[in-house]
Design a protein around this motif. Structure first.
Motif, PDB file in Angstrom:
ATOM      1  N   GLY D  48      14.316  12.801  -1.165  1.00  0.00           N
ATOM      2  CA  GLY D  48      14.141  13.553   0.080  1.00  0.00           C
ATOM      3  C   GLY D  48      15.095  13.053   1.145  1.00  0.00           C
ATOM      4  O   GLY D  48      15.830  12.082   0.937  1.00  0.00           O
ATOM      5  N   PRO D  49      15.094  13.695   2.324  1.00  0.00           N
ATOM      6  CA  PRO D  49      16.028  13.332   3.397  1.00  0.00           C
ATOM      7  C   PRO D  49      15.607  12.065   4.148  1.00  0.00           C
ATOM      8  O   PRO D  49      16.374  11.537   4.940  1.00  0.00           O
ATOM      9  CB  PRO D  49      15.970  14.555   4.323  1.00  0.00           C
ATOM     10  N   GLY D  50      14.375  11.588   3.897  1.00  0.00           N
ATOM     11  CA  GLY D  50      13.891  10.427   4.637  1.00  0.00           C
ATOM     12  C   GLY D  50      13.057  10.848   5.830  1.00  0.00           C
ATOM     13  O   GLY D  50      12.853  12.026   6.084  1.00  0.00           O
ATOM     14  N   LYS D  51      12.566   9.839   6.553  1.00  0.00           N
ATOM     15  CA  LYS D  51      11.803  10.106   7.760  1.00  0.00           C
ATOM     16  C   LYS D  51      12.712   9.952   8.971  1.00  0.00           C
ATOM     17  O   LYS D  51      13.821   9.472   8.880  1.00  0.00           O
ATOM     18  CB  LYS D  51      10.613   9.144   7.852  1.00  0.00           C
ATOM     19  N   LYS D  52      12.209  10.340  10.115  1.00  0.00           N
ATOM     20  CA  LYS D  52      12.948  10.256  11.374  1.00  0.00           C
ATOM     21  C   LYS D  52      13.596   8.875  11.540  1.00  0.00           C
ATOM     22  O   LYS D  52      12.912   7.863  11.546  1.00  0.00           O
ATOM     23  CB  LYS D  52      11.973  10.530  12.511  1.00  0.00           C
TER      24      LYS D  52
ATOM     25  N   HIS E  11      -0.095  22.067  15.242  1.00  0.00           N
ATOM     26  CA  HIS E  11       0.650  20.830  14.989  1.00  0.00           C
ATOM     27  C   HIS E  11       1.400  20.869  13.654  1.00  0.00           C
ATOM     28  O   HIS E  11       2.221  21.731  13.417  1.00  0.00           O
ATOM     29  CB  HIS E  11      -0.315  19.638  15.058  1.00  0.00           C
ATOM     30  N   ASP E  12       1.114  19.906  12.768  1.00  0.00           N
ATOM     31  CA  ASP E  12       1.861  19.766  11.515  1.00  0.00           C
ATOM     32  C   ASP E  12       1.108  20.363  10.330  1.00  0.00           C
ATOM     33  O   ASP E  12       1.338  19.971   9.194  1.00  0.00           O
ATOM     34  CB  ASP E  12       2.172  18.290  11.253  1.00  0.00           C
ATOM     35  N   ARG E  13       0.227  21.309  10.621  1.00  0.00           N
ATOM     36  CA  ARG E  13      -0.521  21.901   9.512  1.00  0.00           C
ATOM     37  C   ARG E  13       0.209  23.105   8.936  1.00  0.00           C
ATOM     38  O   ARG E  13       0.988  23.780   9.615  1.00  0.00           O
ATOM     39  CB  ARG E  13      -1.927  22.272   9.963  1.00  0.00           C
ATOM     40  N   VAL E  14      -0.067  23.368   7.664  1.00  0.00           N
ATOM     41  CA  VAL E  14       0.606  24.425   6.921  1.00  0.00           C
ATOM     42  C   VAL E  14      -0.455  25.204   6.150  1.00  0.00           C
ATOM     43  O   VAL E  14      -1.385  24.607   5.600  1.00  0.00           O
ATOM     44  CB  VAL E  14       1.634  23.805   5.932  1.00  0.00           C
ATOM     45  N   LYS E  51       4.776  18.004  14.916  1.00  0.00           N
ATOM     46  CA  LYS E  51       4.357  17.079  15.947  1.00  0.00           C
ATOM     47  C   LYS E  51       5.565  16.723  16.806  1.00  0.00           C
ATOM     48  O   LYS E  51       6.688  17.034  16.490  1.00  0.00           O
ATOM     49  CB  LYS E  51       3.765  15.813  15.299  1.00  0.00           C
ATOM     50  N   LYS E  52       5.296  16.026  17.901  1.00  0.00           N
ATOM     51  CA  LYS E  52       6.335  15.610  18.853  1.00  0.00           C
ATOM     52  C   LYS E  52       7.510  14.951  18.118  1.00  0.00           C
ATOM     53  O   LYS E  52       7.343  13.954  17.432  1.00  0.00           O
ATOM     54  CB  LYS E  52       5.707  14.619  19.829  1.00  0.00           C
ATOM     55  N   ASP E  53       8.692  15.518  18.260  1.00  0.00           N
ATOM     56  CA  ASP E  53       9.929  14.980  17.658  1.00  0.00           C
ATOM     57  C   ASP E  53       9.933  15.060  16.132  1.00  0.00           C
ATOM     58  O   ASP E  53      10.811  14.505  15.487  1.00  0.00           O
ATOM     59  CB  ASP E  53      10.157  13.501  18.054  1.00  0.00           C
ATOM     60  N   GLU E  54       8.942  15.724  15.559  1.00  0.00           N
ATOM     61  CA  GLU E  54       8.912  15.863  14.121  1.00  0.00           C
ATOM     62  C   GLU E  54       8.576  17.294  13.737  1.00  0.00           C
ATOM     63  O   GLU E  54       7.444  17.591  13.354  1.00  0.00           O
ATOM     64  CB  GLU E  54       7.871  14.932  13.498  1.00  0.00           C
ATOM     65  N   PRO E  55       9.531  18.213  13.832  1.00  0.00           N
ATOM     66  CA  PRO E  55       9.242  19.603  13.458  1.00  0.00           C
ATOM     67  C   PRO E  55       8.886  19.690  11.982  1.00  0.00           C
ATOM     68  O   PRO E  55       9.314  18.878  11.166  1.00  0.00           O
ATOM     69  CB  PRO E  55      10.551  20.331  13.760  1.00  0.00           C
TER      70      PRO E  55
ATOM     71  N   PRO F  49      -6.393  18.174  29.550  1.00  0.00           N
ATOM     72  CA  PRO F  49      -4.961  18.198  29.869  1.00  0.00           C
ATOM     73  C   PRO F  49      -4.078  17.643  28.747  1.00  0.00           C
ATOM     74  O   PRO F  49      -2.864  17.755  28.799  1.00  0.00           O
ATOM     75  CB  PRO F  49      -4.880  17.297  31.100  1.00  0.00           C
ATOM     76  N   GLY F  50      -4.692  17.030  27.731  1.00  0.00           N
ATOM     77  CA  GLY F  50      -3.901  16.413  26.666  1.00  0.00           C
ATOM     78  C   GLY F  50      -3.674  14.946  26.925  1.00  0.00           C
ATOM     79  O   GLY F  50      -4.133  14.389  27.930  1.00  0.00           O
ATOM     80  N   LYS F  51      -3.003  14.312  25.985  1.00  0.00           N
ATOM     81  CA  LYS F  51      -2.657  12.908  26.133  1.00  0.00           C
ATOM     82  C   LYS F  51      -1.221  12.804  26.638  1.00  0.00           C
ATOM     83  O   LYS F  51      -0.484  13.775  26.689  1.00  0.00           O
ATOM     84  CB  LYS F  51      -2.804  12.193  24.782  1.00  0.00           C
ATOM     85  N   LYS F  52      -0.838  11.584  27.009  1.00  0.00           N
ATOM     86  CA  LYS F  52       0.508  11.300  27.516  1.00  0.00           C
ATOM     87  C   LYS F  52       1.585  11.918  26.615  1.00  0.00           C
ATOM     88  O   LYS F  52       1.655  11.610  25.433  1.00  0.00           O
ATOM     89  CB  LYS F  52       0.682   9.783  27.571  1.00  0.00           C
ATOM     90  N   ASP F  53       2.400  12.806  27.179  1.00  0.00           N
ATOM     91  CA  ASP F  53       3.507  13.444  26.455  1.00  0.00           C
ATOM     92  C   ASP F  53       3.032  14.394  25.354  1.00  0.00           C
ATOM     93  O   ASP F  53       3.837  14.876  24.573  1.00  0.00           O
ATOM     94  CB  ASP F  53       4.455  12.401  25.815  1.00  0.00           C
ATOM     95  N   GLU F  54       1.739  14.631  25.277  1.00  0.00           N
ATOM     96  CA  GLU F  54       1.228  15.561  24.279  1.00  0.00           C
ATOM     97  C   GLU F  54       0.210  16.510  24.898  1.00  0.00           C
ATOM     98  O   GLU F  54      -0.997  16.336  24.724  1.00  0.00           O
ATOM     99  CB  GLU F  54       0.565  14.800  23.124  1.00  0.00           C
ATOM    100  N   PRO F  55       0.680  17.503  25.634  1.00  0.00           N
ATOM    101  CA  PRO F  55      -0.273  18.450  26.232  1.00  0.00           C
ATOM    102  C   PRO F  55      -1.043  19.187  25.141  1.00  0.00           C
ATOM    103  O   PRO F  55      -0.561  19.378  24.032  1.00  0.00           O
ATOM    104  CB  PRO F  55       0.618  19.405  27.024  1.00  0.00           C
ATOM    105  N   VAL F  56      -2.278  19.568  25.451  1.00  0.00           N
ATOM    106  CA  VAL F  56      -3.082  20.372  24.534  1.00  0.00           C
ATOM    107  C   VAL F  56      -2.411  21.736  24.378  1.00  0.00           C
ATOM    108  O   VAL F  56      -1.894  22.303  25.345  1.00  0.00           O
ATOM    109  CB  VAL F  56      -4.520  20.494  25.074  1.00  0.00           C
ATOM    110  N   THR F  57      -2.379  22.262  23.147  1.00  0.00           N
ATOM    111  CA  THR F  57      -1.667  23.523  22.915  1.00  0.00           C
ATOM    112  C   THR F  57      -2.584  24.730  22.781  1.00  0.00           C
ATOM    113  O   THR F  57      -2.104  25.847  22.792  1.00  0.00           O
ATOM    114  CB  THR F  57      -0.766  23.414  21.661  1.00  0.00           C
ATOM    115  N   VAL F  58      -3.885  24.527  22.620  1.00  0.00           N
ATOM    116  CA  VAL F  58      -4.790  25.685  22.628  1.00  0.00           C
ATOM    117  C   VAL F  58      -5.188  25.989  24.058  1.00  0.00           C
ATOM    118  O   VAL F  58      -5.098  25.140  24.936  1.00  0.00           O
ATOM    119  CB  VAL F  58      -6.048  25.434  21.764  1.00  0.00           C
TER     120      VAL F  58
END
Lengths: 94, 94, 94, 94, 94, 94, 94
Positions: D48-52, E11-14, E51-55, F49-58
């Protein structure tokens, strides 16, 4: 009573002189007799420098509340003391 | 007694020469005889460089308190020593 | 004896040739016979590149101490070796 | 034998074709018969491409050692393969 | 068959439409009958934003392998589907 | 029916009004009767309101799927509601 | 009733005066009698400064919901109070 002790806690650890079991503080703390863990109170005699970017916020002389089972017993200079992490301290009394 | 040993701890590990069980330090530490884990004391004979951004803060010659079950026993150059992580050290005595 | 082996550890892993059980090093390490886990010693024959921002600090030829149960046994080129993470290594002997 | 498979591992996963149980490599790896977990060897068929910020470091064609119980068995294009995380790989043989 | 569903994973669900148990893909995946957990295959019908920084890296229409016990069964628009985290997906078939 | 409630969730928590057990949505969700955990659906009535740098998306009014055992039951203004973390929500229906 | 107490919580801890068990708030919260953990309500009497980059978001006077088993019982100035982490608080009532 002097709170000076010949020891410096590492990192985020704090040395506390526990209050006698029956003691009442100026603030009037009485530990209720229930099934839950009862917090204890004591006086900070020495505090470490804290962890990276997280300095310790209690200081020598503060009267603090902490969990009943928090910390490790030590004797320094004839005083029976406790050493615990700052996160085991619940509140500072005023 | 010289504290030099022919070993260098890795990362945040520290090599300690435990004090004899009955020893009293200049600071007068006496370990109370209770059911709680009793801290032990010893002298730092070698310290690792620390972890990334977290250098080790104890140094050779420091008298330290550590948990009774902390560390691993080793013998180097005929001395019975302990090697442990710095986070297992509770306080530096002065 | 040559320590070259036809294998490269990944990440922070290290390949070690264990010392014979009775061997005494130049540094005079003798493993005490107690109930605690006894560290073993051996020679680093190959080291991985480390993890991101954390290069491995031991190098080929280092004599190291490691926990008794550390690592996985492998045979490469007829030598009985161990492969373990660098964090399982306690100290470098000198 | 071609190592091309019609599958791409996600993230830091790697697809491996295990070597036959009795196989000896050019490097002469023989798995010792002991009570410890024995590493196995195989050939990387896809990575795979690896993680971030952590690209995978093994590549197609590498002969690798991995833990006996690592990975999940899959059959692709008639080949019996394993898919595992790169951190389950111990070393690359040369 | 259309893979459009009236749901968007968070989020990261499929969301995955599992392949019938006996189905063989173009790539010829056959799940071996062993004691290990057998991966299953299916088609991605919807993917969250990540997720944040991890599409999320899989996309609608991808044929994927995933662990036998991964995900939660749901029925949307009459289709029996699975919803799981992208990290439960092992590989994309081609 | 109004979804306004006199409560504001903290951090990444969300208040949900569960759909009646037999309800079918516009999207036609039917919960299959299997041994796996069945997701439930409901309508978001308030989101933190979500957590730091992670606003709630619903957002309020969204119809969502969530795990059967997710959240804590509360009654506010006579409505039976659930309060859960946003990560317990699987998907938004459309 | 005054909510001032002679104590300051550390870090992200909050001191709460629990509402009497039968009390109904202006918002009309009634705790349903079910098998799930029932949240309790109370009034914030003191809040800590929060953790690094995460200030506490509740303030003195807020009526809050919290888990039934959250926190530690303390008595300060004759009031029976609870001290808990802010993450144990579910919602602020309005």
């Amino acid at each position: 009573m002097t709170n000076n002790v010949s020891a410096t806690p590492l990192h985020d650890r704090v040395i506390i002189k526990p209050a006698p079991a029956e003691q009442k503080t100026a603030g009037g703390i009485i530990i209720p007799d229930t099934a839950k863990e009862k917090p204890q109170q004591g006086i900070v005699v020495a505090a470490g420098p804290g962890k990276k970017d997280e300095p310790v916020t209690v200081k020598q002389g503060d009267t603090v509340l902490y969990g009943k089972y928090a910390g490790t017993e030590i004797q320094i200079d004839g005083q029976e003391l406790l050493i615990m992490r700052e996160t085991d301290i619940l509140a500072v009394l005023s």
